[in-house]
Design a protein around this motif. Structure first.
Motif, PDB file in Angstrom:
ATOM      1  N   ARG A 371      18.126  17.112  30.980  1.00  0.00           N
ATOM      2  CA  ARG A 371      17.771  18.295  31.753  1.00  0.00           C
ATOM      3  C   ARG A 371      17.797  17.999  33.247  1.00  0.00           C
ATOM      4  N   LEU A 372      17.323  16.789  33.638  1.00  0.00           N
ATOM      5  CA  LEU A 372      17.341  16.419  35.060  1.00  0.00           C
ATOM      6  C   LEU A 372      18.772  16.349  35.591  1.00  0.00           C
ATOM      7  N   VAL A 373      19.615  15.725  34.787  1.00  0.00           N
ATOM      8  CA  VAL A 373      21.021  15.594  35.233  1.00  0.00           C
ATOM      9  C   VAL A 373      21.672  16.965  35.312  1.00  0.00           C
ATOM     10  N   ASP A 374      21.402  17.797  34.278  1.00  0.00           N
ATOM     11  CA  ASP A 374      21.984  19.136  34.281  1.00  0.00           C
ATOM     12  C   ASP A 374      21.514  19.926  35.486  1.00  0.00           C
ATOM     13  N   ASP A 375      20.181  19.826  35.734  1.00  0.00           N
ATOM     14  CA  ASP A 375      19.652  20.545  36.902  1.00  0.00           C
ATOM     15  C   ASP A 375      20.269  20.026  38.190  1.00  0.00           C
ATOM     16  N   ALA A 376      20.387  18.680  38.311  1.00  0.00           N
ATOM     17  CA  ALA A 376      20.976  18.100  39.524  1.00  0.00           C
ATOM     18  C   ALA A 376      22.445  18.499  39.657  1.00  0.00           C
ATOM     19  N   SER A 377      23.146  18.504  38.491  1.00  0.00           N
ATOM     20  CA  SER A 377      24.573  18.896  38.525  1.00  0.00           C
ATOM     21  C   SER A 377      24.724  20.337  38.966  1.00  0.00           C
ATOM     22  N   LEU A 378      23.853  21.195  38.447  1.00  0.00           N
ATOM     23  CA  LEU A 378      23.904  22.593  38.834  1.00  0.00           C
ATOM     24  C   LEU A 378      23.625  22.755  40.311  1.00  0.00           C
ATOM     25  N   THR A 379      22.673  22.006  40.813  1.00  0.00           N
ATOM     26  CA  THR A 379      22.339  22.075  42.231  1.00  0.00           C
ATOM     27  C   THR A 379      23.528  21.606  43.070  1.00  0.00           C
ATOM     28  N   LEU A 383      25.579  23.641  45.786  1.00  0.00           N
ATOM     29  CA  LEU A 383      25.754  23.145  47.159  1.00  0.00           C
ATOM     30  C   LEU A 383      27.241  22.944  47.492  1.00  0.00           C
ATOM     31  N   HIS A 384      27.945  22.482  46.446  1.00  0.00           N
ATOM     32  CA  HIS A 384      29.384  22.261  46.672  1.00  0.00           C
ATOM     33  C   HIS A 384      30.100  23.587  46.939  1.00  0.00           C
ATOM     34  N   ALA A 385      29.666  24.604  46.150  1.00  0.00           N
ATOM     35  CA  ALA A 385      30.270  25.918  46.369  1.00  0.00           C
ATOM     36  C   ALA A 385      29.960  26.440  47.751  1.00  0.00           C
ATOM     37  N   LEU A 390      31.833  27.224  53.395  1.00  0.00           N
ATOM     38  CA  LEU A 390      31.678  27.013  54.835  1.00  0.00           C
ATOM     39  C   LEU A 390      32.631  25.956  55.409  1.00  0.00           C
ATOM     40  N   SER A 391      33.378  25.253  54.609  1.00  0.00           N
ATOM     41  CA  SER A 391      34.216  24.144  55.086  1.00  0.00           C
ATOM     42  C   SER A 391      35.450  24.677  55.850  1.00  0.00           C
TER      43      SER A 391
END
Length: 442
Positions: A371-379, A383-385, A390-391
């Protein structure tokens, strides 16, 4: 010839054959003379009076005697039945007694009297024909005093009781298993045999030390006192029995002597009084450590019954064996319970709870980390999106270019350059270096 059947005779045998003697009777096969002598002097060995005739003549003679008042002291009295009662009346001075009986009215009058009372009684002598027994049939009784002996004994009882000789706290407890018994009794008395026989039947291991003494009369008190003191001084004697059979109130008077009572109370060895019968009483009964109703009763109280003791031992052993066996069985069940536990029969079962705990913990940890990894991946994706949106690269990807001056600054105002300045154009792919030819600030 008629015969008086009252005396056991019948009329002559009417069925006798020829030649039979009409003056004889065949009752019970006995031959008797045809006539009884009228007077005692006329009796002969061949023609005696039957016993019934003598008894009846005694009765007839005594019946003619007049009624009289007699005086004496009650030594025995029995008024338990409402229909008849009996008294043994003793002369106040001589050792002579007479039996007195009475019926319902007399019993009602005599019910309040007791042994030792001095009385006068009215009645008539009578002969009971069936047993040719002389008695005095009474119809009235009156008290003339409380009884000298009884009064003296009662006064002595109060005196000794006031001195504490009868107090329960002074009583000595009898030994449970005596080895030697001191016995005080008359020589060749039945009481001696009763005590020794019954004690030996109950507890054969005991031995006796017998001291003979007078148990009535003037010699009784000093000899009984000496016997008590002698046995009390003997270290082998564990308990003392003073025994005497039944007797009249006067016969037992020696055991109410003050000296006998004091010697009994002062005796350090446990002492049992077994004087008379159950209804008899003397002052030694109050001073002794235990009173037995009869000598036989004393034998039963002084020693235990060996059969009862064996039974007690057998019961105790059986109970002990039962308790030990029960304890052993309980311990065996406990050991078997331990031995049959899964932890011993299957030791791996001891690790199963811990293994389950580790597996569950590992699973929970994996789920948590996932769940932590999934949450971090989603975050990161979010952020990547956002970053991608903005890039500048995304702008370049759409066909735009980034213009930089020669010093590397991004140009966003045309007035900042002049014609001839070198410009760097960054495209989606690659860079282009060019020279500004014309500058139009607006």
């Amino acid at each position: 010839m008629a015969f008086n059947t009252r005396y056991g005779y019948t009329a002559p045998n009417q069925n006798a054959g020829p030649g039979a003697d009409p003056g004889l009777t065949t009752q019970q096969g006995l031959r008797r003379p045809g006539e009884l002598p009228r007077l005692a002097r006329d009796t002969t060995p061949e023609n005696p009076w039957p016993v019934s005739v003598v008894s009846q003549k005694y009765h007839d003679a005594v019946h003619r005697w007049p009624g009289s008042w007699i005086e004496g002291q009650i030594v025995e009295i029995n008024m338990r039945r409402a229909s008849s009662g009996y008294i043994t009346l003793r002369d106040n001075f001589e050792d002579i007694s007479i039996s007195v009986m009475g019926f319902r009215n007399f019993v009602a009058m005599a019910s309040g009297f007791h042994q030792g009372d001095r009385v006068v009684i009215h009645g008539k002598p009578d002969v009971w024909v069936k047993a040719t027994r002389l008695s005095f049939v009474a119809d009235d009784i009156r008290r003339i005093g409380a009884g000298d002996l009884k009064t003296q004994i009662d006064e002595l009882r109060k005196k000794l009781k006031g001195e504490g000789l009868f107090d329960q706290e002074n009583k000595v407890e009898l030994p449970e298993f005596p080895k030697c018994i001191g016995l005080i009794c008359a020589p060749q008395a039945r009481a001696e045999g009763d005590v020794i026989t019954n004690v030996n039947l109950r507890w054969p291991a005991v031995k006796f030390k017998v001291v003979h003494s007078h148990v009535q009369g003037v010699q009784c008190p000093p000899e009984v006192i000496a016997a008590i003191q002698k046995l009390d001084a003997d270290p082998e004697v564990d308990v003392i029995i003073v025994a005497r059979g039944g007797g009249s109130f006067e016969d037992l008077i020696g055991f109410s002597d003050e000296g006998v009572v004091r010697a009994t109370a002062a005796c350090e060895t446990p002492i049992i009084s077994a004087v008379g019968h159950e209804d008899d009483w003397t002052l030694i009964d109050l001073a002794s450590d235990l009173r037995a109703s009869t000598p036989t009763d004393a034998a039963k109280k002084v020693v235990p019954d060996v059969r009862e003791q064996w039974q007690l031992i057998a019961n105790a052993r059986a109970q002990m064996n039962m308790r030990v066996r029960s304890r052993i069985d309980n311990e065996i069940r406990v050991i078997e319970g331990y031995a049959n536990r899964p932890s011993l029969t299957h030791p791996q079962t001891m690790l199963e709870p811990h293994q389950r705990f580790l597996d569950e913990s590992k699973q929970r940890m994996q789920l948590g980390l996932t769940r932590l990894v999934d949450d971090a991946s989603l975050t990161i994706e979010k952020l990547h999106a956002s970053l991608s949106a903005l890039s500048p690269q995304s702008t370049l990807d759409r066909g735009y270019a980034v213009v930089q001056a020669g010093n590397g600054h991004v140009l966003d105002d045309a007035s900042a350059i002049a014609p001839g300045d070198m410009l760097t154009l960054t495209l989606k792919k690659g860079e282009v270096v060019t020279e500004a030819k014309t500058v139009n600030p607006e």
